[in-house]
Scaffold this motif. Sequence first.
Motif, PDB file in Angstrom:
ATOM      1  N   ILE A 125       0.853  -1.203   0.000  1.00  0.00           N
ATOM      2  CA  ILE A 125       0.000   0.000   0.000  1.00  0.00           C
ATOM      3  C   ILE A 125       0.885   1.248   0.000  1.00  0.00           C
ATOM      4  O   ILE A 125       0.627   2.214  -0.731  1.00  0.00           O
ATOM      5  N   ALA A 126       1.949   1.208   0.789  1.00  0.00           N
ATOM      6  CA  ALA A 126       2.848   2.367   0.849  1.00  0.00           C
ATOM      7  C   ALA A 126       3.519   2.594  -0.503  1.00  0.00           C
ATOM      8  O   ALA A 126       3.616   3.732  -0.973  1.00  0.00           O
ATOM      9  N   VAL A 127       3.942   1.506  -1.147  1.00  0.00           N
ATOM     10  CA  VAL A 127       4.613   1.646  -2.444  1.00  0.00           C
ATOM     11  C   VAL A 127       3.655   2.213  -3.489  1.00  0.00           C
ATOM     12  O   VAL A 127       4.013   3.112  -4.259  1.00  0.00           O
ATOM     13  N   THR A 128       2.418   1.725  -3.497  1.00  0.00           N
ATOM     14  CA  THR A 128       1.462   2.263  -4.477  1.00  0.00           C
ATOM     15  C   THR A 128       1.111   3.707  -4.150  1.00  0.00           C
ATOM     16  O   THR A 128       0.810   4.491  -5.037  1.00  0.00           O
ATOM     17  N   GLY A 129       1.183   4.042  -2.874  1.00  0.00           N
ATOM     18  CA  GLY A 129       0.945   5.443  -2.499  1.00  0.00           C
ATOM     19  C   GLY A 129       2.028   6.352  -3.049  1.00  0.00           C
ATOM     20  O   GLY A 129       1.763   7.489  -3.446  1.00  0.00           O
ATOM     21  N   ILE A 130       3.240   5.819  -3.112  1.00  0.00           N
ATOM     22  CA  ILE A 130       4.364   6.638  -3.585  1.00  0.00           C
ATOM     23  C   ILE A 130       4.486   6.581  -5.112  1.00  0.00           C
ATOM     24  O   ILE A 130       4.635   7.605  -5.772  1.00  0.00           O
ATOM     25  N   LEU A 131       4.384   5.365  -5.671  1.00  0.00           N
ATOM     26  CA  LEU A 131       4.644   5.197  -7.104  1.00  0.00           C
ATOM     27  C   LEU A 131       3.378   5.246  -7.960  1.00  0.00           C
ATOM     28  O   LEU A 131       3.459   5.195  -9.177  1.00  0.00           O
ATOM     29  N   GLY A 132       2.226   5.316  -7.336  1.00  0.00           N
ATOM     30  CA  GLY A 132       0.984   5.329  -8.110  1.00  0.00           C
ATOM     31  C   GLY A 132       0.246   4.026  -7.933  1.00  0.00           C
ATOM     32  O   GLY A 132       0.846   2.970  -7.714  1.00  0.00           O
ATOM     33  N   ASN A 133      -1.090   4.116  -8.066  1.00  0.00           N
ATOM     34  CA  ASN A 133      -1.944   2.963  -7.779  1.00  0.00           C
ATOM     35  C   ASN A 133      -2.016   2.021  -8.976  1.00  0.00           C
ATOM     36  O   ASN A 133      -2.999   1.984  -9.694  1.00  0.00           O
ATOM     37  N   GLN A 137       3.212  -1.938  -9.676  1.00  0.00           N
ATOM     38  CA  GLN A 137       3.926  -1.354  -8.538  1.00  0.00           C
ATOM     39  C   GLN A 137       3.696  -2.194  -7.280  1.00  0.00           C
ATOM     40  O   GLN A 137       4.620  -2.508  -6.531  1.00  0.00           O
ATOM     41  N   ALA A 138       2.431  -2.563  -7.065  1.00  0.00           N
ATOM     42  CA  ALA A 138       2.094  -3.339  -5.864  1.00  0.00           C
ATOM     43  C   ALA A 138       2.774  -4.698  -5.882  1.00  0.00           C
ATOM     44  O   ALA A 138       3.301  -5.158  -4.865  1.00  0.00           O
ATOM     45  N   MET A 139       2.800  -5.328  -7.057  1.00  0.00           N
ATOM     46  CA  MET A 139       3.365  -6.672  -7.101  1.00  0.00           C
ATOM     47  C   MET A 139       4.885  -6.666  -7.047  1.00  0.00           C
ATOM     48  O   MET A 139       5.500  -7.604  -6.551  1.00  0.00           O
ATOM     49  N   VAL A 140       5.509  -5.620  -7.570  1.00  0.00           N
ATOM     50  CA  VAL A 140       6.956  -5.495  -7.402  1.00  0.00           C
ATOM     51  C   VAL A 140       7.267  -5.370  -5.907  1.00  0.00           C
ATOM     52  O   VAL A 140       8.208  -5.987  -5.394  1.00  0.00           O
ATOM     53  N   ALA A 141       6.434  -4.604  -5.214  1.00  0.00           N
ATOM     54  CA  ALA A 141       6.631  -4.457  -3.763  1.00  0.00           C
ATOM     55  C   ALA A 141       6.484  -5.804  -3.057  1.00  0.00           C
ATOM     56  O   ALA A 141       7.297  -6.160  -2.201  1.00  0.00           O
ATOM     57  N   ILE A 142       5.470  -6.553  -3.443  1.00  0.00           N
ATOM     58  CA  ILE A 142       5.281  -7.889  -2.847  1.00  0.00           C
ATOM     59  C   ILE A 142       6.469  -8.787  -3.212  1.00  0.00           C
ATOM     60  O   ILE A 142       6.957  -9.570  -2.388  1.00  0.00           O
ATOM     61  N   GLY A 143       6.909  -8.673  -4.475  1.00  0.00           N
ATOM     62  CA  GLY A 143       8.052  -9.476  -4.922  1.00  0.00           C
ATOM     63  C   GLY A 143       9.303  -9.186  -4.116  1.00  0.00           C
ATOM     64  O   GLY A 143      10.056 -10.100  -3.756  1.00  0.00           O
ATOM     65  N   VAL A 144       9.527  -7.922  -3.820  1.00  0.00           N
ATOM     66  CA  VAL A 144      10.688  -7.546  -3.001  1.00  0.00           C
ATOM     67  C   VAL A 144      10.602  -8.248  -1.640  1.00  0.00           C
ATOM     68  O   VAL A 144      11.604  -8.722  -1.107  1.00  0.00           O
ATOM     69  N   LEU A 145       9.401  -8.336  -1.115  1.00  0.00           N
ATOM     70  CA  LEU A 145       9.252  -8.978   0.195  1.00  0.00           C
ATOM     71  C   LEU A 145       9.322 -10.510   0.108  1.00  0.00           C
ATOM     72  O   LEU A 145       9.567 -11.170   1.113  1.00  0.00           O
ATOM     73  N   SER A 209      -5.194 -10.821  -4.316  1.00  0.00           N
ATOM     74  CA  SER A 209      -6.628 -10.765  -3.997  1.00  0.00           C
ATOM     75  C   SER A 209      -6.883  -9.797  -2.852  1.00  0.00           C
ATOM     76  O   SER A 209      -7.868  -9.049  -2.857  1.00  0.00           O
ATOM     77  N   SER A 210      -5.990  -9.798  -1.866  1.00  0.00           N
ATOM     78  CA  SER A 210      -6.156  -8.879  -0.734  1.00  0.00           C
ATOM     79  C   SER A 210      -6.045  -7.431  -1.195  1.00  0.00           C
ATOM     80  O   SER A 210      -6.841  -6.569  -0.809  1.00  0.00           O
ATOM     81  N   LEU A 211      -5.044  -7.175  -2.021  1.00  0.00           N
ATOM     82  CA  LEU A 211      -4.838  -5.787  -2.472  1.00  0.00           C
ATOM     83  C   LEU A 211      -5.985  -5.315  -3.347  1.00  0.00           C
ATOM     84  O   LEU A 211      -6.484  -4.197  -3.190  1.00  0.00           O
ATOM     85  N   THR A 212      -6.421  -6.160  -4.273  1.00  0.00           N
ATOM     86  CA  THR A 212      -7.521  -5.746  -5.139  1.00  0.00           C
ATOM     87  C   THR A 212      -8.832  -5.684  -4.354  1.00  0.00           C
ATOM     88  O   THR A 212      -9.708  -4.895  -4.666  1.00  0.00           O
ATOM     89  N   PHE A 213      -8.929  -6.499  -3.313  1.00  0.00           N
ATOM     90  CA  PHE A 213     -10.086  -6.411  -2.408  1.00  0.00           C
ATOM     91  C   PHE A 213     -10.144  -5.022  -1.788  1.00  0.00           C
ATOM     92  O   PHE A 213     -11.206  -4.429  -1.614  1.00  0.00           O
ATOM     93  N   LEU A 214      -8.958  -4.487  -1.463  1.00  0.00           N
ATOM     94  CA  LEU A 214      -8.884  -3.157  -0.845  1.00  0.00           C
ATOM     95  C   LEU A 214      -8.941  -2.035  -1.879  1.00  0.00           C
ATOM     96  O   LEU A 214      -8.863  -0.864  -1.528  1.00  0.00           O
ATOM     97  N   GLY A 215      -9.042  -2.406  -3.158  1.00  0.00           N
ATOM     98  CA  GLY A 215      -9.109  -1.378  -4.199  1.00  0.00           C
ATOM     99  C   GLY A 215      -7.744  -0.868  -4.603  1.00  0.00           C
ATOM    100  O   GLY A 215      -7.626   0.205  -5.185  1.00  0.00           O
ATOM    101  N   ILE A 216      -6.710  -1.649  -4.305  1.00  0.00           N
ATOM    102  CA  ILE A 216      -5.355  -1.214  -4.640  1.00  0.00           C
ATOM    103  C   ILE A 216      -4.863  -2.028  -5.826  1.00  0.00           C
ATOM    104  O   ILE A 216      -5.029  -3.240  -5.878  1.00  0.00           O
ATOM    105  N   GLY A 217      -4.241  -1.337  -6.755  1.00  0.00           N
ATOM    106  CA  GLY A 217      -3.646  -2.037  -7.883  1.00  0.00           C
ATOM    107  C   GLY A 217      -4.502  -1.996  -9.121  1.00  0.00           C
ATOM    108  O   GLY A 217      -4.058  -1.547 -10.167  1.00  0.00           O
TER     109      GLY A 217
END
Lengths: 270, 510
Positions: A125-133, A137-145, A209-217
């Motif tokens: 969520i923080a990464v999409t907040g910075i780099l855009g929704n 972006q969200a999955m690269v962040a998840i990939g990093v983790l 699924s969690s992120l898209t559930f929250l409307g992110i991505g």
Amino acid sequence: MSTLTAVRLPSARLALSVLAVVTFLAVAGGTVAPHDPLLQDPDLALRGPSLIHPFGTDYLGRDVFSRLLAGTGTTVVAALESVGVGLALGVLPGLASLWLGRTVEWVLLRAVDAVMTLPFIVFAIAVTGILGNGLSQAMVAIGVLFAPLFFRVTRAAGLSLTRAHYVEAAELFGASRWRILRTHVWGKVVPTVAVTAAQATGGALLAVSSLTFLGIGVQPPAPTWGGVLASELGFLSQQPWAPVIPAALIMVAVAALNALADAIRPGGAA
Amino acid sequence: MSSSLTRRSFLGLGAAAGTATLLAACGDGTVAGPGGTAGGTLKWGWSTVTSWDPVTSSAGWDVHLLSLVYAGLTKLDEKGNAVPALATGWKYDAAGTTLTFTLRPGLKFSDGTALDATAVKKSLERGRDFPKSLIAAQLANVKSVTAPDATTVVIGLAQADYQIPNLFAGKTGMIVSPAAFEADATALATKPVGAGPFTLTAYVQNAKATLTRNPDYWDAANIKLGGFEAYPLPEPATVVAALQSGQYDVAQIPGSQVEAAKAAGLPVQVIPSLVVAVLDVNIAKKPFDDPKVTEALRYAVDRAALLKTAQFGHGDVAYQPFPKGYAGYSNSLEGIYQHNPDKAKQLLAQSSYGTSPVEVVITTAKAEGVPEQLQSQLNAAGFKATIEVIPQAQATQLVYVQHSKALFVDQFAGRDSAVQAFQVLFGKEGLMNPGRQTPPELADALAKVSRTPLDDPSYPSVLQAATAVAVKSMPNVFLYSVPRILARRANVSAIPEFTAVQRFEGVTVS
């Protein structure tokens, strides 16, 4: 038990069958959908299952079955994207930590420790907040983790090999590090990484699924499994059964990946 | 937010139940003498505020919570007419430029300081002059405020304006303790000091506000509740369960939950309100700098379909800012921009964009629902619409302050005074007029409304004429009215049905 033997297990066969269907839908989901997944008909909003709409319609009268089919590709590709990033950032550094000396090892271990402290969803969520929704972006962040997982698994698998006699013999014969990795180590590490990748893909599917559930991505009205689940939950009083369908789809796909990982794990399910 | 009954609230309920039993034994079950005791705490799932300072509050519906802790010289009755509150009465001079209020004697703020004419003067002047005031525009016509004696406040106006008693019934007229804002004005955002029916005793931002009854309130005899707890708007999917479990006593519910609430045995009230769904259109930004595109937008929207989906049919299709039955509602505007995608296409073809789809970005804080439907409707009418989601917390800054968005899906909460509503929606400094342009004919029509006494027989027709000018000349696209749908537990008495600010006089919790 070899990987080939493992996939002959009933659980592995069932998992592979499920994943084959999911893969087919990921590739062709939109084209085999019986209706336009974006087509709205407010007069048909929140209708129950019928022959025309097997999973009913959502709050805008869209066909839920078609939306789930069309959303498969986005969901699966996003999950694979994050696992790919995790593999790229985890496997090679994992091997590098074994063969490039103590300094590199220390730095990589500390970096991995630091990344492991970050919570998945909050970080995405923080990464999409910075780099855009965007989903990428969200999955690269998840990939990093995911990278620390692959790093540690690869490192653990390779650790015993660094002191193996045949590796030491190869070094004495003057074989390069690259040759040793390629011919003596890589083949031993790959099965473990494959098992981890299968499990991680299941985790990534849940994360998507969690992120898209929250409307992110992914922005509505584009369909995703998580997005369909979220929209159905808003109308529990009208259709209490409706969220079960996307939830079951997510659950079955994740379970299939875990079952497959279990089956192909060295010394795994018998 | 915890959904379980905490030990403290359980003890509180026990104490309340004990008190109620004792009172019942004495006669009336819920008795509140003048300034005396009262029982029951009402838990309201509604919203929290952007600020507890009415001068810097930036959301229209903050007024509902703020009215719990602040009182004004006037208040609105159920029909929207100004009636006495802190003032027992008021009188205009013949020219309509001087307005004299007479205060009740012996009024006090919740901090114990006197609420006299000097306090009223200081409070109103702060609203007009404070650099960060968001109500200054509404008080611009107030030339002077004088306090000749402790109970007399004289308002000098630059121009005749008969809307002031209505204006003072809302946020603009809420009287704040001068002792509080002179000591620390910023503290008011979380520690309000007013003279309303309740006093804020605890506040956790975006989570919970706890209030207790103010025995010094001028109308304390009609406040039957001993306390009040306000919570953010509940999740639609869980609101009925939350009411059933006792997490809330009263909650605002969406239209989609009305049937579920009724089925659960909860009394439901659909209260007509001044709230209307609206699209804020910025005519200083492409593509709406082309009047043909703006006009096409009006015809491209299928309001009835939006109403059905968003409200489950509760409310009415709206082409104007006022609901049916309000003095400013003009019958002549009914159906004026009936859904007509073909006409929208024709208008777009006549625009500078020709026959190619006109790209438009629909900005919203939540993409699901109306924005999705709107996107589909616009695409069917020759637009190429995309949805942009911005965080709710940034919407005020991006839309109302920076005016950086071309089309924003919004709701107008209504205002106590019709002219104030016009100023917010259409005024050059209006929050919901991002294009910052107001045609002269609308300014003239509004000036005429201000000059017309509210009890003048011509007032409705003058106001309706101004409404017609606004709807035809301004780009705002009104969509549908949004009634206040309240579901409550059976132990709560009926909620009074006010169209403007929700009030709680007479409400009891048994």
